[in-house]
Design a protein around this motif. Structure first.
Motif, short mmCIF file in Angstrom:
data_model
loop_
_atom_site.label_atom_id
_atom_site.label_comp_id
_atom_site.label_asym_id
_atom_site.label_seq_id
_atom_site.Cartn_x
_atom_site.Cartn_y
_atom_site.Cartn_z
N LEU A 1 -37.31 -23.28 5.48
CA LEU A 1 -36.47 -23.16 4.02
C LEU A 1 -37.79 -21.84 3.56
N ILE A 2 -39.22 -22.05 4.63
CA ILE A 2 -39.25 -21.11 4.15
C ILE A 2 -40.44 -20.43 4.91
N PRO A 3 -40.52 -19.18 5.05
CA PRO A 3 -40.39 -18.45 5.99
C PRO A 3 -42.23 -18.32 7.05
N VAL A 4 -42.22 -18.50 8.45
CA VAL A 4 -42.78 -19.05 8.51
C VAL A 4 -44.20 -17.09 8.62
N GLU A 5 -45.41 -17.63 8.36
CA GLU A 5 -46.24 -16.60 8.57
C GLU A 5 -46.62 -16.15 9.68
N ALA A 6 -47.22 -16.92 10.67
CA ALA A 6 -47.33 -17.13 11.95
C ALA A 6 -46.27 -17.63 13.42
N GLU A 7 -45.70 -16.63 14.50
CA GLU A 7 -45.31 -17.67 14.88
C GLU A 7 -45.51 -18.69 15.46
N ARG A 8 -44.70 -19.31 15.52
CA ARG A 8 -44.57 -21.04 16.61
C ARG A 8 -45.23 -21.59 15.51
N ASP A 9 -45.51 -20.83 14.09
CA ASP A 9 -45.72 -22.05 13.15
C ASP A 9 -45.49 -23.29 13.45
N GLN A 10 -46.32 -24.58 12.53
CA GLN A 10 -44.78 -26.08 12.90
C GLN A 10 -45.71 -26.52 11.24
N SER A 11 -45.18 -27.26 10.38
CA SER A 11 -45.44 -28.27 9.43
C SER A 11 -46.58 -29.37 10.28
N ILE A 12 -47.72 -29.12 8.61
CA ILE A 12 -49.02 -30.30 9.35
C ILE A 12 -48.24 -31.72 9.23
N GLY A 13 -47.60 -31.98 8.75
CA GLY A 13 -46.91 -33.61 10.03
C GLY A 13 -46.94 -33.22 11.76
N LEU A 14 -47.75 -32.95 12.31
CA LEU A 14 -47.72 -32.32 13.33
C LEU A 14 -49.51 -32.53 13.81
N GLY A 15 -49.71 -31.83 12.73
CA GLY A 15 -51.20 -32.10 12.86
C GLY A 15 -51.85 -30.73 11.84
N ILE A 16 -53.38 -30.96 12.49
CA ILE A 16 -54.22 -29.92 11.75
C ILE A 16 -55.28 -29.91 12.36
N ASN A 17 -55.48 -29.04 13.80
CA ASN A 17 -56.10 -28.91 14.89
C ASN A 17 -57.50 -28.05 13.74
N ALA A 18 -58.05 -28.94 13.27
CA ALA A 18 -59.26 -28.27 12.62
C ALA A 18 -60.98 -29.40 12.89
N PRO A 19 -62.33 -28.55 13.66
CA PRO A 19 -62.78 -30.96 13.10
C PRO A 19 -63.31 -31.30 11.83
N ASN A 20 -63.14 -31.06 10.75
CA ASN A 20 -62.96 -31.49 10.10
C ASN A 20 -61.75 -31.98 9.11
N VAL A 21 -60.72 -32.10 9.87
CA VAL A 21 -59.64 -32.93 9.68
C VAL A 21 -59.40 -34.34 10.50
N LEU A 22 -59.33 -34.89 9.77
CA LEU A 22 -58.50 -36.11 10.60
C LEU A 22 -56.62 -36.31 10.04
N THR A 23 -55.95 -36.71 11.15
CA THR A 23 -54.30 -36.35 11.09
C THR A 23 -54.61 -37.89 11.46
N LEU A 24 -54.05 -38.94 10.12
CA LEU A 24 -53.55 -40.52 10.18
C LEU A 24 -52.24 -40.67 10.28
N GLN A 25 -51.16 -41.37 11.48
CA GLN A 25 -50.40 -41.38 11.26
C GLN A 25 -49.53 -42.41 11.02
N LEU A 26 -49.07 -42.88 9.97
CA LEU A 26 -48.73 -43.77 8.80
C LEU A 26 -47.50 -44.71 9.55
#
Length: 324
Positions: free
Chosen positions: A194-219
């Protein structure tokens, strides 16, 4: 009680139900010890609405609402100040997503005022769903060290956009706990459709954020829950395959967030990373257990997605027993 209720719009910042200037109230809380924690709701709320006001629901005074569960500045015995942030999150998903970006400038002014009145005082943000887009967008309007920690709860935002915001001066110095769950997969997919992507093949942050100061917790990951229990946080196991709200309704989880925001030194990001699994389950692994990673669910979800496109309430209706 150190609890402020503030509303932001694209062109204004105001206290909820009082004409007193925001700056004066923020200045009066500058001497309070402990962190300032800004709480941001997600989709379908609107301040002042008879049935959808966040200050009477998720950010209200009941024991099962965020201010009480986070235990920050709610009583004289709790350090810190809680800021319940209301914004107009009703309308089409696209309109609200766009609005979140625009009102982020107003949230940035609140953070700037907090920093001006008490430069050494930590400022944290916790946000759910589309509130995560608002929170992340705010980083782009602030200098370094403006926000100390941020918790994103099943956020409705794109991963590459999140990484872009985290490259801003404020984004480089914030620590982010990105809380996800395979219970939210259908909502993540609907967001992507429903929300157009700005970058090709982008995905929601539900699949994680690849950044050194981010920790993803799959609850909903058993290994993650076991790791949390090993350090004293007894977060309940999931009971549903599909749920957009378990990131804050699951028993025990708000105690974890409270500790993360109140005592950063006791829960360093690298320590949390050491007790959590490095890999995360693939999308659809909870909805369709046992399926291979290559399974796309395309055929089985086409009918559901048509329903969402025709009527967004099919996506956003909250079950009565989870109303907050």
């Amino acid at each position: 009680m150190s609890l402020l209720r503030i509303n932001v719009a694209t062109d204004s910042v105001s206290l909820h139900d009082t004409p007193q200037p925001v700056a004066r109230r923020l200045r009066s809380f500058a001497s309070h010890p402990g962190p300032a924690v800004i709480m941001i709701h997600g989709y379908k709320y609107r301040p002042g609405s008879e049935h959808h006001c966040p200050h009477r629901k998720i950010l209200g005074d009941a024991d099962n609402h965020w201010p009480a569960q986070l235990q920050i500045g709610r009583t004289p015995h709790q350090d810190g100040t809680s800021i319940a942030l209301g914004w107009d999150a009703r309308g089409t998903l696209r309109d609200v997503y766009s609005r979140a970006r625009h009102v982020s400038k107003r949230l940035a002014t609140i953070v700037a005022m907090l920093r001006q009145h008490a430069p050494a005082r930590p400022v944290h943000i916790i946000a759910h769903s589309l509130g995560s887009e608002l929170a992340l967008s705010t980083l782009d309007h602030l200098p370094a060290h403006s926000v100390n920690r941020m918790i994103l709860l099943t956020g409705a935002s794109y991963a590459q956009r999140a990484r872009h915001m985290l490259k801003s001066p404020a984004g480089r110095t914030v620590e982010v706990l990105n809380v996800t769950s395979r219970e939210n997969d259908l909502f993540d997919l609907a967001f992507e459709r429903l929300i157009p992507v700005e970058a090709e093949r982008d995905q929601s942050i539900g699949l994680g954020i690849n950044a050194p100061n981010v920790l993803t917790l799959q609850l909903d990951c058993p290994e993650a829950l076991s790791g949390l229990r090993s350090i004293g946080f007894d977060v309940a196991s999931p009971t549903r395959r599909i749920c957009h709200w378990s990131a804050y309704t699951r028993p025990g989880v708000m105690a974890l967030y409270s500790a993360f925001l109140r005592n950063p030194a006791q829960l360093p990001l690298d320590h949390l990373a050491s007790i959590l699994p490095a890999a995360h389950a693939s999308r659809w692994s909870r909805l369709f257990p046992g399926l291979p990673r290559s399974f796309s669910c395309k055929r089985s979800l086409q009918r559901y997605m048509r329903r969402i496109a025709d009527n967004e309430n099919a996506l956003t209706h909250k079950p009565q027993n989870e109303a907050a």
